[in-house]
Design a protein around this motif. Structure first.
Motif, PDB file in Angstrom:
ATOM      1  N   ARG A   1       0.830  -1.210   0.000  1.00  9.99           N
ATOM      2  CA  ARG A   1       0.000   0.000   0.000  1.00  9.99           C
ATOM      3  C   ARG A   1       0.863   1.257   0.000  1.00  9.99           C
ATOM      4  NH1 ARG A   1      -4.320   0.675   4.395  1.00  9.99           N
ATOM      5  NH2 ARG A   1      -2.552   0.285   5.813  1.00  9.99           N
ATOM      6  N   LEU A   2       2.118   1.118   0.446  1.00  8.41           N
ATOM      7  CA  LEU A   2       3.018   2.258   0.584  1.00  8.41           C
ATOM      8  C   LEU A   2       4.271   2.031  -0.254  1.00  8.41           C
ATOM      9  CD1 LEU A   2       3.787   4.922   2.012  1.00  8.41           C
ATOM     10  CD2 LEU A   2       4.731   3.528   3.875  1.00  8.41           C
TER      11      LEU A   2
ATOM     12  N   LEU B   1       4.600   2.993  11.048  1.00  7.38           N
ATOM     13  CA  LEU B   1       4.552   2.254   9.786  1.00  7.38           C
ATOM     14  C   LEU B   1       5.457   1.025   9.808  1.00  7.38           C
ATOM     15  CD1 LEU B   1       4.633   5.337   7.388  1.00  7.38           C
ATOM     16  CD2 LEU B   1       2.710   3.747   7.660  1.00  7.38           C
TER      17      LEU B   1
ATOM     18  N   GLU C   1       3.855  -2.014   8.253  1.00  4.63           N
ATOM     19  CA  GLU C   1       3.265  -1.819   6.932  1.00  4.63           C
ATOM     20  C   GLU C   1       4.156  -2.464   5.858  1.00  4.63           C
ATOM     21  OE1 GLU C   1       0.473  -0.919   4.345  1.00  4.63           O
ATOM     22  OE2 GLU C   1       0.275  -0.121   6.382  1.00  4.63           O
TER      23      GLU C   1
ATOM     24  N   PRO D   1       0.330   1.507  -5.485  1.00  6.86           N
ATOM     25  CA  PRO D   1       0.180   1.765  -4.043  1.00  6.86           C
ATOM     26  C   PRO D   1      -0.940   2.753  -3.750  1.00  6.86           C
ATOM     27  CG  PRO D   1       1.979   3.048  -4.922  1.00  6.86           C
ATOM     28  CD  PRO D   1       1.526   2.166  -6.045  1.00  6.86           C
ATOM     29  N   GLU D   2      -1.435   2.699  -2.538  1.00  3.92           N
ATOM     30  CA  GLU D   2      -2.405   3.693  -2.093  1.00  3.92           C
ATOM     31  C   GLU D   2      -1.730   5.036  -1.849  1.00  3.92           C
ATOM     32  OE1 GLU D   2      -4.841   2.487   1.204  1.00  3.92           O
ATOM     33  OE2 GLU D   2      -4.997   0.433   0.463  1.00  3.92           O
ATOM     34  N   LEU D   3      -0.465   4.981  -1.410  1.00  3.12           N
ATOM     35  CA  LEU D   3       0.253   6.205  -1.090  1.00  3.12           C
ATOM     36  C   LEU D   3       1.713   6.071  -1.519  1.00  3.12           C
ATOM     37  CD1 LEU D   3      -0.188   8.241   2.179  1.00  3.12           C
ATOM     38  CD2 LEU D   3       2.028   8.075   1.079  1.00  3.12           C
TER      39      LEU D   3
ATOM     40  N   GLY E   1      -4.351   7.063  -6.154  1.00  2.00           N
ATOM     41  CA  GLY E   1      -3.773   7.151  -4.828  1.00  2.00           C
ATOM     42  C   GLY E   1      -3.291   8.551  -4.488  1.00  2.00           C
TER      43      GLY E   1
ATOM     44  N   ALA F   1       1.547  10.118   6.572  1.00  2.00           N
ATOM     45  CA  ALA F   1       1.296   8.955   5.726  1.00  2.00           C
ATOM     46  C   ALA F   1       0.619   7.842   6.507  1.00  2.00           C
ATOM     47  CB  ALA F   1       2.607   8.458   5.116  1.00  2.00           C
ATOM     48  N   ALA F   2       1.077   7.619   7.728  1.00  2.00           N
ATOM     49  CA  ALA F   2       0.481   6.566   8.565  1.00  2.00           C
ATOM     50  C   ALA F   2      -0.992   6.846   8.812  1.00  2.00           C
ATOM     51  CB  ALA F   2       1.240   6.469   9.886  1.00  2.00           C
TER      52      ALA F   2
ATOM     53  N   LEU G   1      -3.154   6.036   5.814  1.00  2.56           N
ATOM     54  CA  LEU G   1      -3.319   4.609   5.531  1.00  2.56           C
ATOM     55  C   LEU G   1      -4.165   3.895   6.578  1.00  2.56           C
ATOM     56  CD1 LEU G   1       0.287   3.704   4.340  1.00  2.56           C
ATOM     57  CD2 LEU G   1      -1.758   3.879   2.920  1.00  2.56           C
ATOM     58  N   ASP G   2      -4.521   4.554   7.662  1.00  2.00           N
ATOM     59  CA  ASP G   2      -5.355   3.924   8.712  1.00  2.00           C
ATOM     60  C   ASP G   2      -6.737   3.554   8.160  1.00  2.00           C
ATOM     61  OD1 ASP G   2      -3.476   3.930  10.632  1.00  2.00           O
ATOM     62  OD2 ASP G   2      -4.171   5.751  11.627  1.00  2.00           O
TER      63      ASP G   2
END
Length: 237
Positions: free
Chosen positions: A62-63, A98, A101, A149-151, A201, A232-233, A236-237
């Motif tokens: 995701r990252l 993270l 992650e 990735p999401e981010l 993203g 960033a954390a 992504l929550d």
């Protein structure tokens, strides 16, 4: 047998005009990209580097984090972020929440660019120029497309310019979430009908961990990096 590529008969950097695209495989995932990148001669940096240092990590992360280029230890070991800056980055990721992650780590440029110290055998990092970054961008775009990735976090000015253009400045963007841009096949930035940037993203910029290591107040610089990664954390929550 290696993956089929679009490589033409002319494979010198001069003939290719600093362009990695002929070396990209026509099909396949990250492993196919990694194998093909090992033979990339899309710019002259391959001549002095020990090896191509391709991205590494979870193919479904995701990252995704993007640095400038491999350093001395990365060049020797063939993996990104294994030197002092990488160790600091991992500590910052843990402190930002993270640590658990799944991530994917890569660089805007895949070969180590350096000069030799006047005395001794120490190799001194030298920042890649715009032609080298542009030549290498097809590898980065392919990684972003496959990992999706999401981010995405850009670490430092070179990574930021590789994605956002030559006007990017870390100080103007760091710690701020924004939409991730995407590009058309010709490398130009894709835009929607209303002129806004298109992309999947989010993107966040922060300083490169090597800048933390060089800072006069290293603790304050580290705390700044952790604060940006904490943004960033939260996203992504």
């Amino acid at each position: 047998m290696g993956p089929t590529t679009e490589r033409s008969a002319a494979t010198s950097p001069t003939a290719q005009e600093y362009d990695a695209r002929p070396y990209l495989p026509r099909r396949g995932g990250l492993q196919a990209l990694r194998r093909a990148a090992a033979d990339c001669h899309g710019c002259p940096l391959f001549k002095d580097a020990t090896q191509t240092v391709f991205g590494s990590g979870s193919p479904t992360a995701r990252l995704l984090l993007i640095g400038e280029q491999p350093g001395d230890q990365e060049d020797r070991q063939g993996e990104p972020f294994v030197g002092p800056a990488g160790q600091l980055l991992r500590r910052a990721l843990v402190e930002a929440g993270l640590g658990d992650e799944a991530i994917y780590l890569t660089n805007a440029v895949k070969h180590f660019k350096f000069t030799m110290a006047p005395r001794g055998k120490r190799r001194i990092h030298k920042a890649p120029n715009l032609r080298e970054m542009t030549a290498c961008r097809p590898w980065l775009e392919a990684e972003l497309r496959l990992v999706s990735p999401e981010l995405t976090i850009v670490l430092g000015g070179t990574a930021g310019r590789a994605l956002l253009g030559s006007s990017f400045r870390v100080g103007e963007h760091r710690g701020i979430l924004q939409p991730m841009p995407s590009w058309d096949r010709d490398g130009s930035e894709a835009r929607s009908a209303d002129g806004s940037r298109e992309g999947g993203g989010l993107l966040l910029a922060t300083t490169h961990p090597s800048a933390v290591l060089r800072a006069d107040d290293r603790e304050a610089a580290f705390r700044g990096l952790v604060a940006d990664l904490s943004v960033a954390a939260s996203a992504l929550d």
